[in-house]
Design a protein around this motif. Structure first.
Motif, mmCIF file in Angstrom:
data_model
loop_
_atom_site.group_PDB
_atom_site.id
_atom_site.type_symbol
_atom_site.label_atom_id
_atom_site.label_comp_id
_atom_site.label_asym_id
_atom_site.label_seq_id
_atom_site.Cartn_x
_atom_site.Cartn_y
_atom_site.Cartn_z
ATOM 1 N N ALA A 147 5.334 8.995 0.753
ATOM 2 C CA ALA A 147 3.959 8.703 0.365
ATOM 3 C C ALA A 147 2.905 8.177 1.420
ATOM 4 N N LEU A 148 3.580 6.904 1.718
ATOM 5 C CA LEU A 148 2.795 6.162 2.751
ATOM 6 C C LEU A 148 2.479 6.727 4.085
ATOM 7 N N SER A 149 3.605 7.217 4.587
ATOM 8 C CA SER A 149 3.750 7.849 5.802
ATOM 9 C C SER A 149 2.775 8.965 5.882
ATOM 10 N N ASP A 150 2.728 9.714 5.093
ATOM 11 C CA ASP A 150 1.941 11.166 5.024
ATOM 12 C C ASP A 150 1.313 11.273 3.893
ATOM 13 N N PRO A 151 0.335 10.604 3.496
ATOM 14 C CA PRO A 151 -0.272 10.615 1.851
ATOM 15 C C PRO A 151 -1.038 11.757 1.595
ATOM 16 N N ILE A 210 7.682 6.347 -13.401
ATOM 17 C CA ILE A 210 7.458 4.952 -13.106
ATOM 18 C C ILE A 210 7.191 4.937 -11.391
ATOM 19 N N VAL A 211 7.858 5.540 -10.776
ATOM 20 C CA VAL A 211 8.103 5.480 -9.451
ATOM 21 C C VAL A 211 6.637 6.252 -8.678
ATOM 22 N N HIS A 212 6.389 7.328 -9.453
ATOM 23 C CA HIS A 212 5.239 7.991 -8.902
ATOM 24 C C HIS A 212 3.954 7.459 -9.267
ATOM 25 N N SER A 216 1.111 6.257 -6.711
ATOM 26 C CA SER A 216 -0.179 6.609 -6.808
ATOM 27 C C SER A 216 -1.469 5.672 -7.033
ATOM 28 N N LEU A 217 -0.959 4.438 -7.795
ATOM 29 C CA LEU A 217 -1.813 3.310 -7.640
ATOM 30 C C LEU A 217 -1.895 2.412 -6.307
ATOM 31 N N LEU A 218 -0.995 2.661 -5.684
ATOM 32 C CA LEU A 218 -0.660 1.919 -4.342
ATOM 33 C C LEU A 218 -1.737 2.561 -3.310
ATOM 34 N N LEU A 219 -1.447 4.061 -3.560
ATOM 35 C CA LEU A 219 -2.331 4.940 -2.273
ATOM 36 C C LEU A 219 -3.900 4.930 -2.675
ATOM 37 N N GLU A 220 -4.517 4.654 -4.001
ATOM 38 C CA GLU A 220 -5.522 4.638 -4.519
ATOM 39 C C GLU A 220 -6.354 3.308 -4.264
ATOM 40 N N GLY A 221 -5.450 2.299 -3.813
ATOM 41 C CA GLY A 221 -5.796 0.802 -3.443
ATOM 42 C C GLY A 221 -6.121 0.165 -4.816
ATOM 43 N N GLN A 222 -5.155 0.394 -5.782
ATOM 44 C CA GLN A 222 -5.743 -0.205 -7.117
ATOM 45 C C GLN A 222 -4.818 -1.692 -7.261
ATOM 46 N N PHE A 223 -3.954 -1.717 -6.621
ATOM 47 C CA PHE A 223 -3.074 -3.183 -6.408
ATOM 48 C C PHE A 223 -4.176 -4.649 -6.093
ATOM 49 N N TYR A 224 -4.100 -5.393 -6.692
ATOM 50 C CA TYR A 224 -4.918 -6.483 -6.400
ATOM 51 C C TYR A 224 -4.566 -7.007 -4.907
ATOM 52 N N HIS A 225 -5.266 -7.482 -4.031
ATOM 53 C CA HIS A 225 -5.023 -8.003 -2.987
ATOM 54 C C HIS A 225 -4.221 -9.274 -3.097
ATOM 55 N N SER A 226 -4.712 -10.230 -3.918
ATOM 56 C CA SER A 226 -3.806 -11.395 -4.233
ATOM 57 C C SER A 226 -2.341 -11.050 -4.430
ATOM 58 N N LEU A 227 -2.162 -10.076 -5.137
ATOM 59 C CA LEU A 227 -0.684 -9.454 -5.507
ATOM 60 C C LEU A 227 0.165 -9.100 -4.231
ATOM 61 N N LEU A 228 -0.785 -8.294 -3.523
ATOM 62 C CA LEU A 228 0.117 -7.834 -2.183
ATOM 63 C C LEU A 228 0.205 -8.990 -1.194
ATOM 64 N N GLU A 229 -0.748 -10.023 -1.309
ATOM 65 C CA GLU A 229 -0.550 -11.068 -0.494
ATOM 66 C C GLU A 229 0.835 -11.969 -0.667
ATOM 67 N N ARG A 230 1.214 -11.977 -1.943
ATOM 68 C CA ARG A 230 2.203 -12.863 -2.280
ATOM 69 C C ARG A 230 3.816 -11.894 -2.421
ATOM 70 N N LEU A 236 7.677 -5.403 -5.010
ATOM 71 C CA LEU A 236 6.869 -4.982 -6.068
ATOM 72 C C LEU A 236 7.887 -3.823 -6.940
ATOM 73 N N LEU A 237 8.306 -2.975 -6.294
ATOM 74 C CA LEU A 237 9.041 -1.764 -6.409
ATOM 75 C C LEU A 237 10.146 -2.295 -7.307
ATOM 76 N N ILE A 238 10.860 -3.069 -6.861
ATOM 77 C CA ILE A 238 12.068 -3.408 -7.381
ATOM 78 C C ILE A 238 11.668 -4.417 -8.748
ATOM 79 N N SER A 239 10.612 -4.791 -8.672
ATOM 80 C CA SER A 239 10.203 -5.731 -9.966
ATOM 81 C C SER A 239 9.980 -4.838 -11.021
ATOM 82 N N CYS A 240 9.310 -3.324 -10.683
ATOM 83 C CA CYS A 240 8.874 -2.444 -11.587
ATOM 84 C C CYS A 240 10.104 -1.911 -12.135
#
Length: 267
Positions: A147-151, A210-212, A216-230, A236-240
């Protein structure tokens, strides 16, 4: 023999035979300028040059790639075989040698997408034989990497733009084979007590959802930047995934748990 100021009907030059066409065709004409054929002047000789051609197999892939790009930018209503041909650099009739219509092209795009998913999941399963947790995590990670390499291709593959899916046997077969690998991974995890028991198809849909949803949220930029900085995306995937497993699973302990083969079960 003197050919000066004479027009020939046929001239062989550099191994190429060029038939004379009348001026009405406005393509080219051939006139002898001297007795030496090396001095033959051919006006608009580019007409004789061979057009760009794709080898067998290249054309279909080029059309699929062009279709993916158009769909991602303009949507299904902006897709046409003529546009695809133009983007691929071929004649507007060339796509019809592979696709009967626009929907057939979309089916090929989606089928290729599921083939990529199938190969990635298959690699994860075969590479981590006997390690069900590893298969689950690495299989999910491989799905996300596609998904990330060829969205654009990923989104088309998992969209609803293909009508009458059952009419395309290749698509049906590849999508079912891909889902079958998800079921296989879930079965292996259930047998090891990593995932809860129950109907395997229901659990497989839960894992896939869950994985999809995550990607999908990741591709649409719906994760908070503060979360991706940590956290990294993989962490995050493993935590989910930890929320659906029956064992203790964290990004920090994942490698240790898998290497030891000893799971700590939740009560």
């Amino acid at each position: 023999m003197v050919f000066s100021n004479q027009v020939l009907t046929t001239v062989r030059l550099a191994g190429l035979t060029a038939p004379y066409l009348t001026s009405k065709s406005k393509l080219y004409s051939v006139k002898i300028l001297s007795g030496n054929l090396d001095a033959v002047k051919i006006r608009q000789y580019y007409c004789l040059m061979p057009a760009k051609k794709y080898h067998h197999g290249d054309l279909k892939n080029a059309l699929i790639r062009a279709g993916v790009e158009i769909l991602s930018r303009e949507g299904v209503h902006g897709l046409s075989l003529r546009k695809v041909a133009q983007k691929a650099g071929v004649s507007h009739t060339a796509p019809y040698s592979h696709f009967a219509d626009k929907q057939a092209l979309i089916a090929a795009i989606s089928t290729e997408g599921f083939r990529i998913i199938y190969e990635k999941l298959s690699d994860a399963i075969s590479h981590y034989q006997g390690k069900p947790l590893r298969q689950l995590v690495e299989g999910a990670w491989a799905y996300i990497q596609f998904a990330l390499s060829d969205p654009a291709h990923f989104k088309v593959t998992l969209s609803s733009v293909l009508e009458r899916e059952k009419d395309y046997s290749g698509f049906v077969e590849m999508s079912q084979k891909s889902y079958g690998l998800v079921v296989q991974m879930v079965e292996n995890c259930q047998a090891a007590g990593i995932l809860r028991p129950g109907p395997v198809d229901v659990e497989a849909v839960s894992v896939w959802s869950i994985v999809h949803g995550f990607v999908s949220l990741l591709l649409e930029g719906q994760f908070y930047h503060s979360l991706l900085e940590r956290c990294t995306v993989r962490e995050l995937l493993i935590s989910c995934l930890a929320h659906i497993t029956l064992i203790e699973l964290t990004p920090e302990t994942y490698e240790q748990v898998e290497s030891s083969g000893r799971y700590v079960y939740l009560r």
